[in-house]
Design an enzyme around this catalytic site. Sequence first.
Site, short mmCIF file in Angstrom:
data_model
loop_
_atom_site.label_atom_id
_atom_site.label_comp_id
_atom_site.label_asym_id
_atom_site.label_seq_id
_atom_site.Cartn_x
_atom_site.Cartn_y
_atom_site.Cartn_z
N CYS A 2 44.05 39.63 35.18
CA CYS A 2 44.97 38.51 35.04
C CYS A 2 46.27 38.83 35.76
CB CYS A 2 45.27 38.25 33.56
SG CYS A 2 43.83 38.32 32.48
N LEU A 55 41.75 35.67 34.54
CA LEU A 55 40.42 35.77 35.13
C LEU A 55 39.49 36.20 34.01
CD1 LEU A 55 38.66 35.74 37.76
CD2 LEU A 55 39.15 38.20 37.94
N GLY A 382 34.30 53.01 45.15
CA GLY A 382 34.38 54.47 45.26
C GLY A 382 35.77 54.97 45.59
#
Length: 618
Positions: A2, A55, A382
Amino acid sequence: MCSISGFYNVHGRYLETPGHFRDILSAMNAKQKHRGPDDDGILLTDTCGLSHTRLSIRDIKAGLQPMSRTVQGRTFTIVFNGEIYNTDELKRELILRGYSFSTTSDTEVLLFSYIYYGPDFVKHINGIFSFAIYDHAEEAIFLYRDPFGVKPLYYTFLSDRTLVFASERKALFCYPGTFPRLDKKGLCEIFAIGPSKTPGCGVFKGIDELKPGHYIRYDRFGYSTICYFRIQSIPHTDDYQTTVEKTSDLLNTAVKRQIVSDVPICTFLSGGIDSSIVSAICAEELKNQGQILDTYSFDFTDNSRYFKSNAFQPEQDRPYVDQMVSFLGTKHHYLTCNMEELADLLYDSVLSRDQPTMADVDSSLLYFCKLVSENNKVVLTGECADEIFGGYPWFYREDLLASDTFPWMTDLTPRKQLLDPEFADALQMDDYVKNLYHQIISEIPVLPEESDIEKSRRRIGYMNIRMFMQTLLDRMDRTSMYHGLEARVPFADIHLLQYVFNVPWKYKYRNQTEKSLLRHAAVNLVPNEILFRKKSPYPKTYNPLYETILADRLREVIHDVASPVNRFLDKKAVLQFLESPKDYGKPWYGQLMADPQMMAYLLQINFWLKEYQISIEL
């Protein structure tokens, strides 16, 4: 994932004109809507305003914010950006203490943890986060940021003692009296050490960044900053085999914790060892749940035609991507970016980070994250493995170990030679870099029994975490969240990083192989051809068309008298630079930013100055 923003003043009296201050909160949300496109909310009291865009990843229906809870007659409110990976453990303990939950969100767990344990509860949190908690009864506000700065948080104090804060700096400028200004320090941040920045520095005058591992308390009695986490230097007593086993366990635990989500996850898969390890663990976990992992790789149009091998990028990644996809059985997506898109997105890249960035290293990732976000909301990456396992040449090359400066930018000449000489002299760039370097290394807790070379490697490891890793984490957060994509970084797990930081170099560079500890910890996870290949960084383009596009655009900027960057540049030197052959293998920052990226960086600076209407105070 968010965005958060807000303001606080114990004498605010915001409810006297609530419409005005609600409009400010709404404007701050609008500036950060890309970080949370699914929902938004605001809360206004007489002394505090909080705003949030969301989100939706966890408890999609019930986890709305700002979230308030009342316990024993006292009300507390939180706005939170991030993910907490030990939510279940924290929740079980709180239930034993008599707390009941109305959601399955980590937000509610955070808030109740604060209410029960107090402000230092953050020491027990494992996750990536920035959040604000407002104690209504005490009229006190607390701002928190995760230990390694994965999630951003900026703030400023106005002359009337108002605190204004936000996930991104652009939202701060919505509050009256806050303006984008640059003084000598800010200019040094851009021209001397950019695209990195000093920890805690917001670049703009009067704007600060909450340092990783810190929190702020602000109430009627004043303001204080508390450090709750600092990486520790501890003698390492495990033998090599035990170290490999512990590292493997910590890595597997970190990745599996970060798979938690109420929406499907995916991974970036470059064909390098870092993303391949993360993807392998994720693929196995999802397979056990009857699911197939989505993976994504990135490259540039015609890159196979123009690729040039060099010390930093010895070979192409595509054959290794193909091998990993076949090995894991993932649903793979090959994404490519053309040269026009790469150049055009240099400017969106500036908007994503509110300052000039790592040029096309950022703009390409911004483009790829946009494509990934069309199908996924959560990605594991990664990122950060090289910083903690010693993957960069400055960990083992003697000339870089002895450079007595930041080893990813040992020579300031490429920066200074294009600047107006008087401006360059006024900035005193060498002194700025030198002072920052000595400030950073003075923080490093070396061990008295270590040799000089081991102390040097510890310093470089610490500097990588504090400076270089922070730049890459900024890049990952802003490029992903610009398109509403949550990027998680298992290698930055607090337990894994703290352990590996203290592992001696002889274990990390066994048999003259960089990252040998990580390779041995991941045996049987990925094929040996992947596991023991030479390190290869994030891809870059070698297509001469890209250089041509950049040169043409920079010439237009130089010849335009209205271009704000011109006041800082030596016009003749820049034009000569544009006509000279470009060196792709001699970076002026990191491993990827060479001559073409210098052109792109200057274009970004010009756009930034113009778009943000930045005033200069020298």
